[in-house]
Design an enzyme around this catalytic site. Sequence first.
Site, PDB file in Angstrom:
ATOM      1  N   SER A 107       0.848  -1.186   0.000  1.00 28.84           N
ATOM      2  CA  SER A 107       0.000   0.000   0.000  1.00 28.84           C
ATOM      3  C   SER A 107       0.888   1.241   0.000  1.00 28.84           C
ATOM      4  O   SER A 107       1.789   1.337  -0.815  1.00 28.84           O
ATOM      5  CB  SER A 107      -0.975  -0.042   1.177  1.00 28.84           C
ATOM      6  OG  SER A 107      -2.061   0.814   0.942  1.00 28.84           O
ATOM      7  N   ASP A 154      -8.998  -5.403  -5.238  1.00 31.76           N
ATOM      8  CA  ASP A 154      -8.524  -4.274  -4.441  1.00 31.76           C
ATOM      9  C   ASP A 154      -8.776  -2.951  -5.165  1.00 31.76           C
ATOM     10  O   ASP A 154      -8.246  -2.726  -6.255  1.00 31.76           O
ATOM     11  CB  ASP A 154      -7.034  -4.445  -4.162  1.00 31.76           C
ATOM     12  CG  ASP A 154      -6.424  -3.280  -3.410  1.00 31.76           C
ATOM     13  OD1 ASP A 154      -7.178  -2.518  -2.778  1.00 31.76           O
ATOM     14  OD2 ASP A 154      -5.185  -3.143  -3.461  1.00 31.76           O
ATOM     15  N   HIS A 160      -6.340  -6.495  -1.315  1.00 30.81           N
ATOM     16  CA  HIS A 160      -5.217  -5.638  -0.951  1.00 30.81           C
ATOM     17  C   HIS A 160      -4.090  -6.436  -0.307  1.00 30.81           C
ATOM     18  O   HIS A 160      -4.279  -7.091   0.716  1.00 30.81           O
ATOM     19  CB  HIS A 160      -5.742  -4.579   0.012  1.00 30.81           C
ATOM     20  CG  HIS A 160      -4.921  -3.336   0.094  1.00 30.81           C
ATOM     21  ND1 HIS A 160      -4.590  -2.587  -1.013  1.00 30.81           N
ATOM     22  CD2 HIS A 160      -4.379  -2.684   1.156  1.00 30.81           C
ATOM     23  CE1 HIS A 160      -3.891  -1.522  -0.633  1.00 30.81           C
ATOM     24  NE2 HIS A 160      -3.745  -1.566   0.676  1.00 30.81           N
TER      25      HIS A 160
END
Length: 593
Positions: free
Chosen positions: A213, A536, A561
Amino acid sequence: MMAFSSGVLGNILAGLRISLLCTCLFFAPGEARFARFRQFETVSGPGPEHAVEENWFVQRLDHFNGADGRVWKQASGSSERMGLPDGKAGFQSDFIILKIMKFNMYFLQRYFVNDRFYRPGGPVFLMIGGEGPANPAWMQYGTWLTYAEKLGALCLLLEHRFYGKSHPTEDLSVDSLRFLSSRQALADLAHFRTVTAETHKLCSNKWIAFGGSYPGSLATWFRLKYPHLVHASVATSAPVYATVNFPEYLEVVQQSLAGENPECPVAVKSASDTLVARLKDPKTYDNITKDFRLCSKLEIRSDMDSAYLLETLAGNFMDVVQYNEDNRAFEGVAGTNITIKVLCDMMMDSSLGEPYNRYAAVAQLLRDTFTQSCTDAQYSSYLRDMRNTSWSGAAASGGACLWNKVEHSARSYLSFCAAEQAKAKSQAEAYELPGYLCTPRHRKFEHPENRFIGGRGQNWGRQWVYQTCAEFGFYQSTDSPNQPFRGFPLRYHLQQCTDIYNLNLSVADAVQQTNEEYGGYDIRTTRIVFPNGSVDPWHALGVITNITDELPAVFIKGTAHCANMYPARAEDLPQLTSARDQIFLLLQKWLQE
């Protein structure tokens, strides 16, 4: 054992060596708004096997102002043996020895180590922390450790400045937050890597950066900006392109819900539309308060009040989609049994009433999962917490051994830290604090320890929202017609930059500067792999097709994710298993270059 040591204490405490040892709290490398839920079934906290030593690195406050007195370096010249004794594994605690200079501030940055798989000459894996506390559970679990075992790697995890226990400043005022940026964080990584390599004779080893991320973005930019320090990067679920308005997030949410049942997002839209219509009539407020079990009677004084409520309830779906079926139980978190299928089954269950009633039932399910008594959806409460500039505030809680001025002596400071560490160790032994990795939706801020749904528990939220205002945007608005929600447009997100920080800046200009600094999608370097999952929503700002042969993408159908980062399990999709293998083969290849 390989011991990490930081030199000589200056004139006040020459030669003193202290060990700051703490049983770990279970938080994670990368999180911004900390998701409201983790798993449908409550998972007990991690057991004693998770105890990992807490280490500290003396870091510069401002890497880009050499005249600033608030600069501290890790001293060199340790007398510790730097090698690994034969037959020994594990990592000694870091002995922190500070060289006290003439200035009155410094900054201790937390990190963790796992040398269990290290073989002399092997690579060094550096996991990059993000917008949340560094989670030591990742020193014992995760795909990167599988790679480390096969490749003989030393594993390090560095916490991001301003998150967790790494407190560079006295408070979280806007004046202090000017030292919080991705650029400063990358310089932290560079300085940590340089000093660690020199101190422990790891200069000739090849360093590989890992991140998921926002930390995945940092892994990309670390390789881009400091190619002489990091040999390659694994940048998972990394949003590499900054953008003020990010309505595509909700478009992917719609697509992911439709992948389970085409009628599911239709029902969600119907429920959202009904709620928006009822919010226009004050006579419905009492019923809405009861339907969604709000913590206080609904009052709508401005568009910000209604937008905050609507975003809070939509977040129940957004968070589940983002982490759908990720294997995250090892972090000690709760909620991952709530999947897209669970939500869509509820939204299609006519026995629960109209779509609006089913929408309320989803909110009830999540409250029950976390034994929440009510949903806090007051924008005024949110602002109150987010405006608090204290490290102990609800929007910024951190950990022991906070930033401290050297107002007395170095000895009193070290005694203070030792006491704080002992207290933290005692508190942590209960293993009650859950953890997480990768950013749960980047824009909302709850941590699962907060015992209410909605209302964004706020831990570390003040810091991350500041970064969105000053660098990234990433605002997940309802401005696209191709998504099922209504009522929280871009202006709602932008207004928060003014309401919380009273910032006199253009977010658009800040975002443009970020893309100018890092290049956005125009990444020109080598040896970075970009894994992303199709479910995601963050893949919309990531790299999902190869840029070049040396900048490959691994797009994993059906996963969410950071899925490839989590430990493997028997029920993993074949394409997820294949993706992990593909990444390993790339690392093997790149380590030979």
